[in-house]
Design a protein around this motif. Structure first.
Motif, PDB file in Angstrom:
ATOM      1  N   PHE A   1       0.857  -1.176   0.000  1.00  0.00           N
ATOM      2  CA  PHE A   1       0.000   0.000   0.000  1.00  0.00           C
ATOM      3  C   PHE A   1       0.895   1.228   0.000  1.00  0.00           C
ATOM      4  CE2 PHE A   1       0.693  -0.767   4.529  1.00  0.00           C
ATOM      5  CZ  PHE A   1       0.987   0.509   5.007  1.00  0.00           C
ATOM      6  N   ILE A   2       0.296   2.369  -0.302  1.00  0.00           N
ATOM      7  CA  ILE A   2       1.029   3.627  -0.330  1.00  0.00           C
ATOM      8  C   ILE A   2       0.054   4.747   0.001  1.00  0.00           C
ATOM      9  CG2 ILE A   2       0.641   3.865  -2.818  1.00  0.00           C
ATOM     10  CD1 ILE A   2       3.259   5.384  -3.023  1.00  0.00           C
ATOM     11  N   SER A   3       0.518   5.737   0.703  1.00  0.00           N
ATOM     12  CA  SER A   3      -0.342   6.872   1.006  1.00  0.00           C
ATOM     13  C   SER A   3      -0.455   7.761  -0.228  1.00  0.00           C
ATOM     14  CB  SER A   3       0.233   7.672   2.181  1.00  0.00           C
ATOM     15  OG  SER A   3       1.442   8.316   1.790  1.00  0.00           O
ATOM     16  N   PRO A   4      -1.583   8.434  -0.423  1.00  0.00           N
ATOM     17  CA  PRO A   4      -1.710   9.359  -1.550  1.00  0.00           C
ATOM     18  C   PRO A   4      -0.618  10.422  -1.555  1.00  0.00           C
ATOM     19  CG  PRO A   4      -3.872   8.917  -0.616  1.00  0.00           C
ATOM     20  CD  PRO A   4      -2.869   8.291   0.305  1.00  0.00           C
ATOM     21  N   LEU A   5      -0.223  10.882  -0.378  1.00  0.00           N
ATOM     22  CA  LEU A   5       0.832  11.899  -0.295  1.00  0.00           C
ATOM     23  C   LEU A   5       2.150  11.377  -0.845  1.00  0.00           C
ATOM     24  CD1 LEU A   5       1.910  14.643   0.703  1.00  0.00           C
ATOM     25  CD2 LEU A   5       2.330  13.556   2.926  1.00  0.00           C
ATOM     26  N   ARG A   6       2.516  10.153  -0.482  1.00  0.00           N
ATOM     27  CA  ARG A   6       3.795   9.597  -0.941  1.00  0.00           C
ATOM     28  C   ARG A   6       3.766   9.341  -2.444  1.00  0.00           C
ATOM     29  NH1 ARG A   6       7.502  11.251   0.737  1.00  0.00           N
ATOM     30  NH2 ARG A   6       6.491  11.081   2.771  1.00  0.00           N
ATOM     31  N   TYR A   7       2.633   8.865  -2.947  1.00  0.00           N
ATOM     32  CA  TYR A   7       2.555   8.627  -4.388  1.00  0.00           C
ATOM     33  C   TYR A   7       2.611   9.948  -5.154  1.00  0.00           C
ATOM     34  CZ  TYR A   7       0.853   7.196  -8.958  1.00  0.00           C
ATOM     35  OH  TYR A   7       0.742   6.986 -10.309  1.00  0.00           O
ATOM     36  N   ASN A   8       1.976  10.976  -4.620  1.00  0.00           N
ATOM     37  CA  ASN A   8       2.038  12.292  -5.268  1.00  0.00           C
ATOM     38  C   ASN A   8       3.486  12.773  -5.371  1.00  0.00           C
ATOM     39  OD1 ASN A   8      -0.408  14.971  -5.044  1.00  0.00           O
ATOM     40  ND2 ASN A   8       1.369  14.782  -6.354  1.00  0.00           N
ATOM     41  N   ALA A   9       4.255  12.524  -4.325  1.00  0.00           N
ATOM     42  CA  ALA A   9       5.665  12.916  -4.348  1.00  0.00           C
ATOM     43  C   ALA A   9       6.454  12.092  -5.364  1.00  0.00           C
ATOM     44  CB  ALA A   9       6.278  12.751  -2.954  1.00  0.00           C
ATOM     45  N   LEU A  10       6.094  10.832  -5.543  1.00  0.00           N
ATOM     46  CA  LEU A  10       6.828   9.973  -6.467  1.00  0.00           C
ATOM     47  C   LEU A  10       6.513  10.282  -7.935  1.00  0.00           C
ATOM     48  CD1 LEU A  10       6.665   6.603  -4.528  1.00  0.00           C
ATOM     49  CD2 LEU A  10       8.737   7.837  -5.148  1.00  0.00           C
ATOM     50  N   ILE A  11       5.272  10.670  -8.242  1.00  0.00           N
ATOM     51  CA  ILE A  11       4.997  10.998  -9.643  1.00  0.00           C
ATOM     52  C   ILE A  11       5.706  12.292 -10.032  1.00  0.00           C
ATOM     53  CG2 ILE A  11       2.814   9.749  -9.742  1.00  0.00           C
ATOM     54  CD1 ILE A  11       1.329  12.350  -9.518  1.00  0.00           C
ATOM     55  N   ASP A  12       6.079  13.093  -9.039  1.00  0.00           N
ATOM     56  CA  ASP A  12       6.895  14.271  -9.324  1.00  0.00           C
ATOM     57  C   ASP A  12       8.361  13.908  -9.545  1.00  0.00           C
ATOM     58  OD1 ASP A  12       4.955  16.157  -9.426  1.00  0.00           O
ATOM     59  OD2 ASP A  12       5.216  16.892  -7.396  1.00  0.00           O
TER      60      ASP A  12
ATOM     61  N   SER B   1      -8.407   8.904   2.751  1.00  0.00           N
ATOM     62  CA  SER B   1      -9.726   9.352   3.169  1.00  0.00           C
ATOM     63  C   SER B   1     -10.717   9.190   2.025  1.00  0.00           C
ATOM     64  CB  SER B   1      -9.639  10.821   3.596  1.00  0.00           C
ATOM     65  OG  SER B   1      -9.214  11.620   2.501  1.00  0.00           O
ATOM     66  N   GLN B   2     -11.943   9.664   2.280  1.00  0.00           N
ATOM     67  CA  GLN B   2     -13.003   9.528   1.288  1.00  0.00           C
ATOM     68  C   GLN B   2     -12.772  10.412   0.067  1.00  0.00           C
ATOM     69  OE1 GLN B   2     -15.730   7.372   1.353  1.00  0.00           O
ATOM     70  NE2 GLN B   2     -14.547   6.484   3.023  1.00  0.00           N
ATOM     71  N   ASP B   3     -11.990  11.470   0.218  1.00  0.00           N
ATOM     72  CA  ASP B   3     -11.777  12.387  -0.902  1.00  0.00           C
ATOM     73  C   ASP B   3     -10.408  12.215  -1.552  1.00  0.00           C
ATOM     74  OD1 ASP B   3     -10.327  13.338   1.193  1.00  0.00           O
ATOM     75  OD2 ASP B   3     -10.940  15.434   0.987  1.00  0.00           O
ATOM     76  N   GLU B   4      -9.708  11.124  -1.237  1.00  0.00           N
ATOM     77  CA  GLU B   4      -8.430  10.812  -1.884  1.00  0.00           C
ATOM     78  C   GLU B   4      -8.389   9.334  -2.225  1.00  0.00           C
ATOM     79  OE1 GLU B   4      -5.395  14.142   0.086  1.00  0.00           O
ATOM     80  OE2 GLU B   4      -5.305  12.059   0.756  1.00  0.00           O
ATOM     81  N   GLY B   5      -7.567   8.987  -3.225  1.00  0.00           N
ATOM     82  CA  GLY B   5      -7.427   7.587  -3.619  1.00  0.00           C
ATOM     83  C   GLY B   5      -7.869   7.351  -5.051  1.00  0.00           C
ATOM     84  N   GLY B   6      -8.251   6.120  -5.362  1.00  0.00           N
ATOM     85  CA  GLY B   6      -8.636   5.742  -6.717  1.00  0.00           C
ATOM     86  C   GLY B   6     -10.129   5.931  -6.966  1.00  0.00           C
ATOM     87  N   PHE B   7     -10.459   6.541  -8.113  1.00  0.00           N
ATOM     88  CA  PHE B   7     -11.852   6.827  -8.454  1.00  0.00           C
ATOM     89  C   PHE B   7     -12.109   6.495  -9.920  1.00  0.00           C
ATOM     90  CE2 PHE B   7     -11.282   9.257  -4.661  1.00  0.00           C
ATOM     91  CZ  PHE B   7     -12.536   9.441  -4.098  1.00  0.00           C
TER      92      PHE B   7
ATOM     93  N   PRO C   1      -3.107  14.679  -2.924  1.00  0.00           N
ATOM     94  CA  PRO C   1      -3.104  15.909  -2.116  1.00  0.00           C
ATOM     95  C   PRO C   1      -2.988  17.207  -2.895  1.00  0.00           C
ATOM     96  CG  PRO C   1      -1.798  14.239  -1.035  1.00  0.00           C
ATOM     97  CD  PRO C   1      -2.181  13.675  -2.372  1.00  0.00           C
ATOM     98  N   TRP C   2      -2.219  17.237  -4.008  1.00  0.00           N
ATOM     99  CA  TRP C   2      -2.128  18.494  -4.737  1.00  0.00           C
ATOM    100  C   TRP C   2      -2.388  18.329  -6.242  1.00  0.00           C
ATOM    101  CZ3 TRP C   2       2.364  16.868  -1.973  1.00  0.00           C
ATOM    102  CH2 TRP C   2       3.384  16.338  -2.751  1.00  0.00           C
ATOM    103  N   CYS C   3      -3.055  17.237  -6.616  1.00  0.00           N
ATOM    104  CA  CYS C   3      -3.352  17.074  -8.036  1.00  0.00           C
ATOM    105  C   CYS C   3      -4.420  16.009  -8.249  1.00  0.00           C
ATOM    106  CB  CYS C   3      -2.087  16.685  -8.809  1.00  0.00           C
ATOM    107  SG  CYS C   3      -1.610  14.938  -8.630  1.00  0.00           S
ATOM    108  N   ILE C   4      -4.938  15.970  -9.478  1.00  0.00           N
ATOM    109  CA  ILE C   4      -5.696  14.825  -9.984  1.00  0.00           C
ATOM    110  C   ILE C   4      -4.852  14.202 -11.075  1.00  0.00           C
ATOM    111  CG2 ILE C   4      -7.697  14.133 -11.350  1.00  0.00           C
ATOM    112  CD1 ILE C   4      -9.397  16.027  -9.798  1.00  0.00           C
ATOM    113  N   SER C   5      -4.596  12.923 -10.955  1.00  0.00           N
ATOM    114  CA  SER C   5      -3.736  12.212 -11.899  1.00  0.00           C
ATOM    115  C   SER C   5      -4.584  11.250 -12.731  1.00  0.00           C
ATOM    116  CB  SER C   5      -2.644  11.439 -11.154  1.00  0.00           C
ATOM    117  OG  SER C   5      -1.884  10.642 -12.045  1.00  0.00           O
ATOM    118  N   SER C   6      -4.531  11.409 -14.041  1.00  0.00           N
ATOM    119  CA  SER C   6      -5.265  10.527 -14.938  1.00  0.00           C
ATOM    120  C   SER C   6      -4.491   9.225 -15.126  1.00  0.00           C
ATOM    121  CB  SER C   6      -5.479  11.211 -16.289  1.00  0.00           C
ATOM    122  OG  SER C   6      -6.156  10.360 -17.175  1.00  0.00           O
TER     123      SER C   6
END
Length: 446
Positions: free
Chosen positions: A3-14, A263-269, A289-294
């Motif tokens: 698993f990975i937190s949304p924050l950590r994944y956001n940092a990795l896609i950068d 949380s309910q407002d972060e993750g896969g949709f 946390p700071w983007c929407i990633s397609s």
């Protein structure tokens, strides 16, 4: 991934990473035949282009003028559809799925490739403010009467007529005046204004559905079969996949298994597009946390005349703008990878202002600055001035977390209690690819 937190994944896609299901990968940019540059658009500064307006107009005309349930006419297509988000990346991720094994925030790492999170925007002879696509009044140019007279645009002809009246009243030559004499021009419609006409039509319904496989009564589970059927139809018709390879299990693994715990407002949709009560397209999104990633996009090929690739990007940019109102840090829309040598991927650069990630320094550069360089060479390091990241110290290496005998352990402690060091060769590359801060928040298992 475990698993990975949304924050950590956001940092990795950068740092150039992407995910496919529970797997993460990063292209080897210097050796691949088609270098893939991470691309993002500033959704708050986005301005729709003329060709994008035509696509939207064509869609609205279909909603308002066609019979419910009827298929769009291909004769009215104004531009060909495009491969959206990371559809082109799917073939890359397939090969990585069997080669990479990285677990984050309590996870596995084997033979990964990649790099840190940096939000700065840079360009040659440009500071970060220039990357926000803002123009100062001092640097802006204004058309003069003479320039308006030589223009063939109807808008300029109308402006010239007004300018001549002002010049006559002031008794000055109209050729010397510029458009500032016309006064403040009305602000162009926002993206939400333009999309509101489509969204207000009762034939269209958009649903943002969180991927929730555990709850049998969730909207995700209730619409899963509809999503899978559209996906299968799309893969067979567009990507020419054999029907027997488009199994439900692979669909779940590839697109319906986000590795997030949030949380309910972060993750896969899933961003679902319903027309006349029928599911016709789905965008797989990561809300971070700071983007929407397609992640991926697929649609019913019967509706390809609607140019869903461009349409969905417009709706997803608007979704990013709406998220910003609730979470001010959210302002970026990530479109996956940009491949300059692939004509089907060029459309991504038309969503301005967009930026490409420097593969070495992990800084962001305006796409219009990068394209001339990419015309000359497939692989380009955009940032030639920023210093290289310093090599980690022995103490920093010791602070990394590893899994030993099913328990979390600092690497410095692991070296003391373990008879054999199986991390010594991989840790330097691991830190280089993920960045020191990310590496210190990831548990590695070899």
């Amino acid at each position: 991934l475990s698993f990975i937190s949304p924050l950590r994944y956001n940092a990795l896609i950068d740092r150039g990473w992407r995910r496919a299901g529970m797997y993460m990968y990063k292209p080897s940019m210097e050796i691949t035949c088609c270098p893939q540059y991470t691309i993002k658009c500033n959704a708050l500064m986005f301005r729709i282009s003329r060709s994008q307006r035509k696509v939207l107009k064509n869609f609205i005309e279909y909603l308002e003028n066609s019979e419910p349930g009827s298929l769009p006419s291909k004769s009215k297509v104004r531009q060909p559809d495009v491969v959206h988000a990371s559809n082109q990346e799917r073939h890359v991720s397939k090969s990585h799925n069997e080669k990479q094994d990285i677990e984050l925030d309590s996870c596995n790492f084997k033979n990964g490739e990649t790099g840190p999170s940096d939000h700065s925007c840079k360009s040659k002879n440009l500071n970060s403010s220039s990357c926000s696509a803002e123009t100062t009044p001092e640097s802006r140019t204004y058309k003069t009467g003479a320039q308006l007279a030589s223009s063939s645009k109807k808008r300029d002809f109308r402006r010239l007529r007004k300018l001549k009246k002002i010049a006559a009243a002031k008794e000055v030559p109209w050729k010397d005046l510029d458009v500032r004499e016309l006064g403040t021009q009305p602000e162009p419609p926002t993206l939400s204004d333009r999309l509101s006409r489509a969204l207000s039509n009762k034939r269209l319904e958009l649903k943002l559905v969180q991927i929730d496989k555990e709850n049998p009564e969730s909207t995700f589970n209730k619409t899963f079969t509809d999503c899978y059927n559209v996906y299968r139809k799309y893969q067979v018709a567009i990507h020419k996949d054999p029907p027997e390879e488009c199994r439900e299990t692979s669909f779940k693994r590839f697109l319906c298994s986000p590795p997030f715990e949030g949380s309910q407002d972060e993750g896969g949709f899933l961003h679902q597009y319903w027309l006349d009560g029928k599911l016709v397209a789905v965008g797989v999104l990561d809300l971070l946390p700071w983007c929407i990633s397609s992640v991926y996009f697929f649609y019913d090929p019967d509706y390809s005349a609607l140019t869903f690739g461009t349409l969905s990007a417009l709706f997803e940019i608007q979704l990013t703008q709406q998220m910003h109102e609730k979470k001010p840090d959210v302002k970026w829309y990530y479109m996956g990878y940009y491949i300059h040598t692939c004509p089907k991927m060029r459309y991504k650069s038309q969503f301005r202002p967009s930026f490409l990630l420097c593969p070495h320094k992990h800084t962001w550069w305006p796409v219009e600055h990068c394209q001339p360089q990419l015309d000359q060479s497939k692989f380009v390091v955009f940032d030639t001035e920023a210093p290289e990241e310093p090599a980690p110290t022995e103490e920093q290496f010791g602070s990394l977390k590893v899994l030993f005998n099913q328990q979390l352990c600092l690497y410095s402690m692991y070296k003391v209690i373990s008879q054999e060091d199986c991390y010594e060769d991989i840790l330097p590359d691991f830190v280089k690819l993920t960045g020191l801060e990310n590496a210190q928040n990831i548990c590695i298992y070899n």
